[in-house]
Design an enzyme around this catalytic site. Sequence first.
Site, short mmCIF file in Angstrom:
data_model
loop_
_atom_site.label_atom_id
_atom_site.label_comp_id
_atom_site.label_asym_id
_atom_site.label_seq_id
_atom_site.Cartn_x
_atom_site.Cartn_y
_atom_site.Cartn_z
N ASN A 7 -67.51 15.87 22.72
CA ASN A 7 -67.62 16.63 21.47
C ASN A 7 -68.28 15.73 20.42
OD1 ASN A 7 -66.92 17.51 18.81
ND2 ASN A 7 -65.42 18.89 19.70
N ASP A 9 -69.05 16.61 17.24
CA ASP A 9 -68.83 17.11 15.87
C ASP A 9 -68.81 15.98 14.84
OD1 ASP A 9 -68.48 19.61 16.93
OD2 ASP A 9 -66.33 19.74 16.53
N HIS A 10 -68.15 14.86 15.21
CA HIS A 10 -67.92 13.84 14.18
C HIS A 10 -69.14 12.97 13.88
CE1 HIS A 10 -64.13 15.39 13.41
NE2 HIS A 10 -63.65 15.12 14.61
N ARG A 18 -72.79 12.11 3.62
CA ARG A 18 -73.84 11.70 2.68
C ARG A 18 -74.93 12.74 2.53
NH1 ARG A 18 -74.52 6.16 1.34
NH2 ARG A 18 -72.44 5.41 0.87
N HIS A 43 -68.31 22.42 17.69
CA HIS A 43 -67.54 23.50 17.07
C HIS A 43 -68.28 23.97 15.82
CE1 HIS A 43 -63.28 24.85 15.50
NE2 HIS A 43 -64.18 25.81 15.44
N ARG A 45 -67.87 25.67 12.87
CA ARG A 45 -66.77 26.19 12.04
C ARG A 45 -67.27 27.17 10.99
NH1 ARG A 45 -61.82 24.35 11.44
NH2 ARG A 45 -61.12 22.81 12.96
N ARG A 49 -68.61 22.73 8.09
CA ARG A 49 -68.39 21.41 7.47
C ARG A 49 -69.03 20.27 8.25
NH1 ARG A 49 -62.27 20.27 9.45
NH2 ARG A 49 -61.79 22.27 8.52
N GLU A 70 -67.52 25.77 20.75
CA GLU A 70 -66.19 26.19 20.27
C GLU A 70 -66.41 27.11 19.09
OE1 GLU A 70 -63.78 22.86 19.24
OE2 GLU A 70 -63.90 22.01 21.23
N THR A 100 -58.19 19.63 11.62
CA THR A 100 -58.74 19.90 12.94
C THR A 100 -57.98 21.10 13.51
OG1 THR A 100 -59.20 18.96 15.13
CG2 THR A 100 -57.19 18.20 14.05
N THR A 101 -58.41 21.62 14.65
CA THR A 101 -57.73 22.77 15.24
C THR A 101 -56.25 22.41 15.46
OG1 THR A 101 -59.80 23.15 16.39
CG2 THR A 101 -57.93 24.49 17.08
N GLU A 151 -58.61 26.39 28.13
CA GLU A 151 -58.59 24.98 27.74
C GLU A 151 -57.18 24.71 27.23
OE1 GLU A 151 -61.60 23.28 25.12
OE2 GLU A 151 -60.16 21.72 24.55
N HIS A 191 -57.95 17.74 23.14
CA HIS A 191 -57.45 17.56 21.78
C HIS A 191 -56.56 16.33 21.70
CE1 HIS A 191 -56.50 18.38 17.67
NE2 HIS A 191 -57.46 19.27 17.70
N GLY A 192 -57.04 15.38 20.93
CA GLY A 192 -56.25 14.17 20.70
C GLY A 192 -56.23 13.18 21.86
N GLY A 213 -63.58 14.20 21.76
CA GLY A 213 -64.50 13.93 20.67
C GLY A 213 -64.13 12.72 19.84
N1 PXP Z 1 -60.84 20.97 22.26
C1 PXP Z 1 -60.79 21.77 21.18
C2 PXP Z 1 -60.58 23.22 21.37
C3 PXP Z 1 -60.96 21.24 19.89
O1 PXP Z 1 -60.92 22.05 18.81
C4 PXP Z 1 -61.20 19.86 19.75
C5 PXP Z 1 -61.43 19.28 18.38
O2 PXP Z 1 -62.61 19.76 17.85
C6 PXP Z 1 -61.26 19.07 20.91
C7 PXP Z 1 -61.05 19.65 22.15
C8 PXP Z 1 -61.54 17.62 20.87
O3 PXP Z 1 -60.48 16.98 20.23
P1 PXP Z 1 -60.62 15.46 19.81
O4 PXP Z 1 -61.70 15.39 18.80
O5 PXP Z 1 -59.25 15.14 19.25
O6 PXP Z 1 -60.93 14.70 21.05
#
Ligand code: PXP
Length: 238
Positions: A7, A9-10, A18, A43, A45, A49, A70, A100-101, A151, A191-192, A213
Amino acid sequence: MLKLSVNVDHIATLREARKTNYPDPVAAAILAELAGANGITVHLREDRRHIKERDVEILRQTIKTKLNLEMGLSDSVVKFALKIRPDMATIVPEKEGEITTEGGLDLSKSGQRLSEVISLLHEAGIMVSLFINPTPNSVRKAHKLNADFIEIHTGLYAEAKSIQEASEEIERIAGAAMLAKKLDLGVNAGHGLNYENVREIVLIQEIDELSIGHSIIARASLVGVKEAVQQMLKLMER
Ligand code: PXP
């Protein structure tokens, strides 16, 4: 083989901090693929963001692995997904202002809308995954809704405060994964997850793919510091 969807996203979160045009999540996705990632997740959103339409459009054209989008259930995002046609759409709950989700979908609440969106995505040839908590009830409902994948939300496991709590969560996750396989669903999880807690998850043979991610991007920001400083110092040489 257990697959990894990275992922990115970050990377976009850092760009948006910035409002520049770098770092580009597309560049990160290409590097992740070169490193062996099996897929890329983003994702889109409601509040845009981090990831923007432009990112998903370019990712669709550039990545060589699988694009997992996502998404929530709003009309505009669904319309966009139908146009872009990611390989997979993972439907997630979205709450305004959340960092976050926060949890899996409540499949009893938005059943009608979910069915409608799943059908639309299927008609466009997009595989559908539902982000759910590891409960037998959620797995059965996902199956009834005609999802291709679930998932499993691993957030409670990742945040467990004791070994006992973590092992109870692992049992729930393993149970949900086993039931999903019996129902012929594909099984993703995420997630996490990080460089420590992933070890227990890897042992659950029924899981097909992990979506990770934050920990990967965080690690990248540190392991890349030495190289980045050396490159700047080189430019500063007189
Ligand atoms: N799966 C889903 C559905 C998520 O929303 C996220 C966070 O965007 C992740 C996985 C990845 O989570 P993490 O960034 O904590 O690894």
